[in-house]
Design a protein around this motif. Structure first.
Motif, PDB file in Angstrom:
ATOM      1  N   GLN A  50       0.860  -1.177   0.000  1.00 24.35           N
ATOM      2  CA  GLN A  50       0.000   0.000   0.000  1.00 24.35           C
ATOM      3  C   GLN A  50       0.907   1.241   0.000  1.00 24.35           C
ATOM      4  O   GLN A  50       1.834   1.324   0.797  1.00 24.35           O
ATOM      5  N   ASP A  69      -5.270   6.650  -0.630  1.00 25.87           N
ATOM      6  CA  ASP A  69      -4.740   6.210  -1.921  1.00 25.87           C
ATOM      7  C   ASP A  69      -5.277   7.137  -2.999  1.00 25.87           C
ATOM      8  O   ASP A  69      -6.132   7.988  -2.747  1.00 25.87           O
ATOM      9  N   ASN A  71      -7.302   6.781  -5.355  1.00 26.47           N
ATOM     10  CA  ASN A  71      -8.735   6.680  -5.653  1.00 26.47           C
ATOM     11  C   ASN A  71      -9.613   7.022  -4.450  1.00 26.47           C
ATOM     12  O   ASN A  71     -10.824   6.942  -4.532  1.00 26.47           O
ATOM     13  N   THR A  73     -10.161   5.297  -1.860  1.00 30.39           N
ATOM     14  CA  THR A  73     -10.910   4.136  -1.371  1.00 30.39           C
ATOM     15  C   THR A  73     -10.215   3.479  -0.188  1.00 30.39           C
ATOM     16  O   THR A  73     -10.797   2.645   0.473  1.00 30.39           O
ATOM     17  N   LYS A  74      -8.961   3.861   0.057  1.00 28.54           N
ATOM     18  CA  LYS A  74      -8.207   3.329   1.182  1.00 28.54           C
ATOM     19  C   LYS A  74      -7.654   4.491   1.987  1.00 28.54           C
ATOM     20  O   LYS A  74      -7.230   5.505   1.436  1.00 28.54           O
ATOM     21  N   SER A 107     -10.231   0.021   4.005  1.00 30.43           N
ATOM     22  CA  SER A 107     -10.225  -0.170   2.555  1.00 30.43           C
ATOM     23  C   SER A 107     -11.634  -0.556   2.137  1.00 30.43           C
ATOM     24  O   SER A 107     -12.121  -1.635   2.488  1.00 30.43           O
ATOM     25  N   ASP A 108     -12.301   0.342   1.418  1.00 26.78           N
ATOM     26  CA  ASP A 108     -13.655   0.043   0.946  1.00 26.78           C
ATOM     27  C   ASP A 108     -13.658  -1.157   0.015  1.00 26.78           C
ATOM     28  O   ASP A 108     -14.531  -2.018   0.097  1.00 26.78           O
ATOM     29  N   SER A 109     -12.667  -1.261  -0.863  1.00 31.87           N
ATOM     30  CA  SER A 109     -12.639  -2.335  -1.852  1.00 31.87           C
ATOM     31  C   SER A 109     -12.364  -3.704  -1.242  1.00 31.87           C
ATOM     32  O   SER A 109     -12.735  -4.723  -1.816  1.00 31.87           O
ATOM     33  N   GLU A 110     -11.739  -3.738  -0.069  1.00 28.72           N
ATOM     34  CA  GLU A 110     -11.436  -5.007   0.588  1.00 28.72           C
ATOM     35  C   GLU A 110     -12.316  -5.270   1.808  1.00 28.72           C
ATOM     36  O   GLU A 110     -12.087  -6.241   2.522  1.00 28.72           O
ATOM     37  N   SER A 111     -13.289  -4.402   2.063  1.00 26.31           N
ATOM     38  CA  SER A 111     -14.153  -4.498   3.250  1.00 26.31           C
ATOM     39  C   SER A 111     -13.334  -4.605   4.533  1.00 26.31           C
ATOM     40  O   SER A 111     -13.504  -5.504   5.343  1.00 26.31           O
ATOM     41  N   GLU A 143     -15.246  -5.300   9.502  1.00 21.47           N
ATOM     42  CA  GLU A 143     -16.085  -5.466   8.310  1.00 21.47           C
ATOM     43  C   GLU A 143     -16.153  -6.932   7.897  1.00 21.47           C
ATOM     44  O   GLU A 143     -15.745  -7.813   8.640  1.00 21.47           O
ATOM     45  N   GLY A 145     -14.531  -8.481   5.408  1.00 22.60           N
ATOM     46  CA  GLY A 145     -13.325  -9.008   4.767  1.00 22.60           C
ATOM     47  C   GLY A 145     -12.581  -9.952   5.696  1.00 22.60           C
ATOM     48  O   GLY A 145     -13.179 -10.564   6.584  1.00 22.60           O
TER      49      GLY A 145
END
Length: 160
Positions: A50, A69, A71, A73-74, A107-111, A143, A145
């Protein structure tokens, strides 16, 4: 208590995103080194590298070092006392203690949204211009993940 910690984290993220979007988008045409080339937060979370160069420092009751990050999202938030000094500190999960040292990662993308982090934060350099150090920690995931998040090889060099 988990709800209070998550609310605190979300508050920090919201404020930092607002500050980053309004204060880090200027583009000077002089010969200064771009922020991304000088200041950073980087680490491996569950063996995935990361890198954060979208940074903000929030000074309130404590100092929050925030990285996003590209985007958005993290997010990682390192909290230290306002009068931080060089040394080795135990990471605690006490967001209401302004003299504690803590780290949150989401991290939204990794929950992923970490809670109950334990580890070590080493501040190697503090001066008027920057704060530099290393960190490693393990945390629970609040979350859906992975249940445990392991962060290693953490490094940061941020504007003070």
């Amino acid at each position: 208590m988990k709800k209070l910690k998550k609310t605190y984290f979300l508050f920090i993220v919201a404020i930092s995103s607002l500050l980053i979007n309004t204060s880090c988008n200027s583009n000077d045409d002089n010969d200064t080194v771009p922020l991304a080339d000088t200041f950073y937060i980087k680490f491996k979370a569950n063996d995935v590298q990361q890198n954060f160069t979208d940074l903000a420092i929030i000074n309130s009751l404590s100092k929050a070092i925030v990285g996003n990050d590209e985007n958005q999202t993290k997010t990682v938030v390192i909290t230290v006392p306002l009068n931080v000094t060089a040394g080795t500190y135990t990471i605690t999960d006490e967001p209401s203690n302004v003299n504690s040292y803590g780290i949150l990662y989401s991290s939204d993308s990794e929950s992923i949204s970490t809670i109950n982090a334990t580890g070590t934060l080493v501040i190697t350099e503090v001066n008027d211009n920057k704060i530099k150090g290393t960190f490693n920690f393990t945390a629970e995931n609040a979350e859906s993940g992975p249940s445990t998040i392991t962060v290693v090889e953490g490094e940061f060099n941020v504007e003070n």
